[in-house]
Write a protein that holds these residues in place. Structure first.
Motif, PDB file in Angstrom:
ATOM      1  N   LYS A   1       9.569  -1.213   4.200  1.00 20.02           N
ATOM      2  CA  LYS A   1       8.108  -1.175   4.201  1.00 20.02           C
ATOM      3  C   LYS A   1       7.586  -1.224   5.623  1.00 20.02           C
ATOM      4  N   CYS A   2       6.512  -0.469   5.838  1.00 21.12           N
ATOM      5  CA  CYS A   2       5.869  -0.436   7.138  1.00 21.12           C
ATOM      6  C   CYS A   2       4.386  -0.696   6.944  1.00 21.12           C
ATOM      7  N   ASP A   3       3.834  -1.520   7.818  1.00 21.63           N
ATOM      8  CA  ASP A   3       2.409  -1.863   7.750  1.00 21.63           C
ATOM      9  C   ASP A   3       1.652  -1.231   8.909  1.00 21.63           C
ATOM     10  N   TYR A   4       0.544  -0.592   8.574  1.00 21.75           N
ATOM     11  CA  TYR A   4      -0.290   0.062   9.581  1.00 21.75           C
ATOM     12  C   TYR A   4      -1.696  -0.520   9.548  1.00 21.75           C
ATOM     13  N   ARG A   5      -2.292  -0.632  10.717  1.00 23.88           N
ATOM     14  CA  ARG A   5      -3.691  -1.012  10.764  1.00 23.88           C
ATOM     15  C   ARG A   5      -4.519   0.225  10.422  1.00 23.88           C
ATOM     16  N   PHE A   6      -5.351   0.102   9.417  1.00 27.38           N
ATOM     17  CA  PHE A   6      -6.129   1.250   8.954  1.00 27.38           C
ATOM     18  C   PHE A   6      -7.376   0.727   8.257  1.00 27.38           C
ATOM     19  N   ASP A   7      -8.236   1.647   7.794  1.00 25.15           N
ATOM     20  CA  ASP A   7      -9.494   1.172   7.216  1.00 25.15           C
ATOM     21  C   ASP A   7      -9.669   1.514   5.742  1.00 25.15           C
ATOM     22  N   ARG A   8      -8.627   2.089   5.139  1.00 24.13           N
ATOM     23  CA  ARG A   8      -8.763   2.436   3.725  1.00 24.13           C
ATOM     24  C   ARG A   8      -7.385   2.691   3.116  1.00 24.13           C
ATOM     25  N   ALA A   9      -7.385   2.848   1.795  1.00 25.38           N
ATOM     26  CA  ALA A   9      -6.155   3.221   1.095  1.00 25.38           C
ATOM     27  C   ALA A   9      -5.922   4.728   1.245  1.00 25.38           C
ATOM     28  N   LEU A  10      -4.698   5.163   1.039  1.00 28.97           N
ATOM     29  CA  LEU A  10      -4.413   6.591   1.000  1.00 28.97           C
ATOM     30  C   LEU A  10      -4.439   7.055  -0.446  1.00 28.97           C
ATOM     31  N   SER A  11      -4.919   8.267  -0.658  1.00 32.24           N
ATOM     32  CA  SER A  11      -4.901   8.829  -2.013  1.00 32.24           C
ATOM     33  C   SER A  11      -3.487   9.280  -2.350  1.00 32.24           C
ATOM     34  N   GLU A  12      -3.261   9.506  -3.625  1.00 29.86           N
ATOM     35  CA  GLU A  12      -1.951   9.992  -4.060  1.00 29.86           C
ATOM     36  C   GLU A  12      -1.624  11.321  -3.377  1.00 29.86           C
ATOM     37  N   GLU A  13      -2.628  12.152  -3.227  1.00 31.94           N
ATOM     38  CA  GLU A  13      -2.413  13.445  -2.569  1.00 31.94           C
ATOM     39  C   GLU A  13      -2.010  13.248  -1.101  1.00 31.94           C
ATOM     40  N   GLU A  14      -2.687  12.323  -0.434  1.00 31.85           N
ATOM     41  CA  GLU A  14      -2.347  12.056   0.972  1.00 31.85           C
ATOM     42  C   GLU A  14      -0.923  11.520   1.111  1.00 31.85           C
ATOM     43  N   ILE A  15      -0.535  10.666   0.152  1.00 33.37           N
ATOM     44  CA  ILE A  15       0.831  10.120   0.171  1.00 33.37           C
ATOM     45  C   ILE A  15       1.857  11.246   0.049  1.00 33.37           C
ATOM     46  N   ARG A  16       1.570  12.188  -0.861  1.00 29.10           N
ATOM     47  CA  ARG A  16       2.515  13.303  -1.047  1.00 29.10           C
ATOM     48  C   ARG A  16       2.540  14.219   0.182  1.00 29.10           C
ATOM     49  N   LEU A  17       1.391  14.405   0.828  1.00 23.16           N
ATOM     50  CA  LEU A  17       1.351  15.206   2.061  1.00 23.16           C
ATOM     51  C   LEU A  17       2.135  14.514   3.176  1.00 23.16           C
TER      52      LEU A  17
ATOM     53  N   SER B   1       5.474   3.570  -2.885  1.00 24.94           N
ATOM     54  CA  SER B   1       4.118   3.102  -3.174  1.00 24.94           C
ATOM     55  C   SER B   1       3.403   2.793  -1.873  1.00 24.94           C
ATOM     56  N   SER B   2       2.099   2.634  -1.985  1.00 29.40           N
ATOM     57  CA  SER B   2       1.339   2.156  -0.830  1.00 29.40           C
ATOM     58  C   SER B   2       0.179   1.332  -1.357  1.00 29.40           C
ATOM     59  N   ASP B   3      -0.248   0.403  -0.567  1.00 25.20           N
ATOM     60  CA  ASP B   3      -1.473  -0.307  -0.934  1.00 25.20           C
ATOM     61  C   ASP B   3      -2.205  -0.751   0.310  1.00 25.20           C
ATOM     62  N   PHE B   4      -3.489  -0.993   0.117  1.00 23.86           N
ATOM     63  CA  PHE B   4      -4.344  -1.351   1.241  1.00 23.86           C
ATOM     64  C   PHE B   4      -4.968  -2.712   0.998  1.00 23.86           C
ATOM     65  N   ASN B   5      -4.835  -3.567   1.982  1.00 26.80           N
ATOM     66  CA  ASN B   5      -5.448  -4.895   1.913  1.00 26.80           C
ATOM     67  C   ASN B   5      -6.720  -4.878   2.750  1.00 26.80           C
ATOM     68  N   ASN B   6      -7.868  -4.934   2.097  1.00 28.16           N
ATOM     69  CA  ASN B   6      -9.109  -4.799   2.872  1.00 28.16           C
ATOM     70  C   ASN B   6      -9.578  -6.096   3.517  1.00 28.16           C
ATOM     71  N   GLU B   7      -8.795  -7.152   3.354  1.00 31.37           N
ATOM     72  CA  GLU B   7      -9.090  -8.364   4.134  1.00 31.37           C
ATOM     73  C   GLU B   7      -8.383  -8.336   5.471  1.00 31.37           C
ATOM     74  N   THR B   8      -7.177  -7.793   5.462  1.00 30.03           N
ATOM     75  CA  THR B   8      -6.415  -7.735   6.719  1.00 30.03           C
ATOM     76  C   THR B   8      -6.460  -6.347   7.365  1.00 30.03           C
ATOM     77  N   ASN B   9      -7.038  -5.361   6.638  1.00 26.86           N
ATOM     78  CA  ASN B   9      -7.034  -3.972   7.100  1.00 26.86           C
ATOM     79  C   ASN B   9      -5.626  -3.455   7.357  1.00 26.86           C
TER      80      ASN B   9
END
Ligand SMILES: [Zn+2]
Length: 154
Positions: free
Chosen positions: A48-64, A137-145
């Motif tokens: 698993k890798c964690d990135y600083r970001f501002d939103r979740a990725l869509s399923e389409e973005e994950i596949r891309l 899988s991927s998920d986004f934590n909007n408390e920690t970004n």
């Protein structure tokens, strides 16, 4: 069981997984403008890798994303090391994860011309050894970004 862990920094450490992480990081930078992963957990079965970001990725973005990483892996790029001064490394690369005592000569790992990153880890010598990855899988934590991406070798 044969003890073959002498050259392995961690028991579960995996060169294929770790080299795929370099490619995933560069692909995240290019596709989504993140930095390299801020934390990661590289293991043989699942990483698993964690990135600083501002939103979740869509399923389409994950596949891309997965497709782009696998396209790079599929180019059979040589993975090479080179050495630069710490000063040069500081100008050209993200050295935030380099230990303070890394010395004045910094090892840079290049995945073809796709990614260049200072690293003390162990890598495959050609991306063809990785085969490919699957993003689980991927998920986004909007408390920690923090955007977390989990993948395995496919
Ligand atoms: Zn590395």
């Amino acid at each position: 069981m044969i003890n073959s862990t002498i050259n392995e920094p961690k028991k579960e450490y995996n060169r294929e997984m770790h080299t795929a992480e370099h490619i995933l990081n560069q692909t995240m930078i290019r596709m989504f403008g993140t930095g390299r992963s801020v934390t990661n957990h590289i293991e043989k079965k699942k990483s698993k890798c964690d990135y600083r970001f501002d939103r979740a990725l869509s399923e389409e973005e994950i596949r891309l994303l997965e497709g782009k990483v696998n396209e790079i892996i599929g180019q059979s790029l040589d993975v090479k090391e080179s050495f630069v001064s710490r000063e040069e490394a500081g100008l050209k690369y993200n050295v935030s994860k380099l230990p303070e005592d890394a010395g004045d000569v910094i090892r840079v790992i290049s995945v073809g011309n796709y990614d260049h990153c200072p690293c003390i880890g162990q890598h495959v010598s050609n991306t063809s050894e990785i085969g490919g990855i699957a993003i689980i899988s991927s998920d986004f934590n909007n408390e920690t970004n923090i955007l977390r991406i989990r993948y395995r070798i496919a």
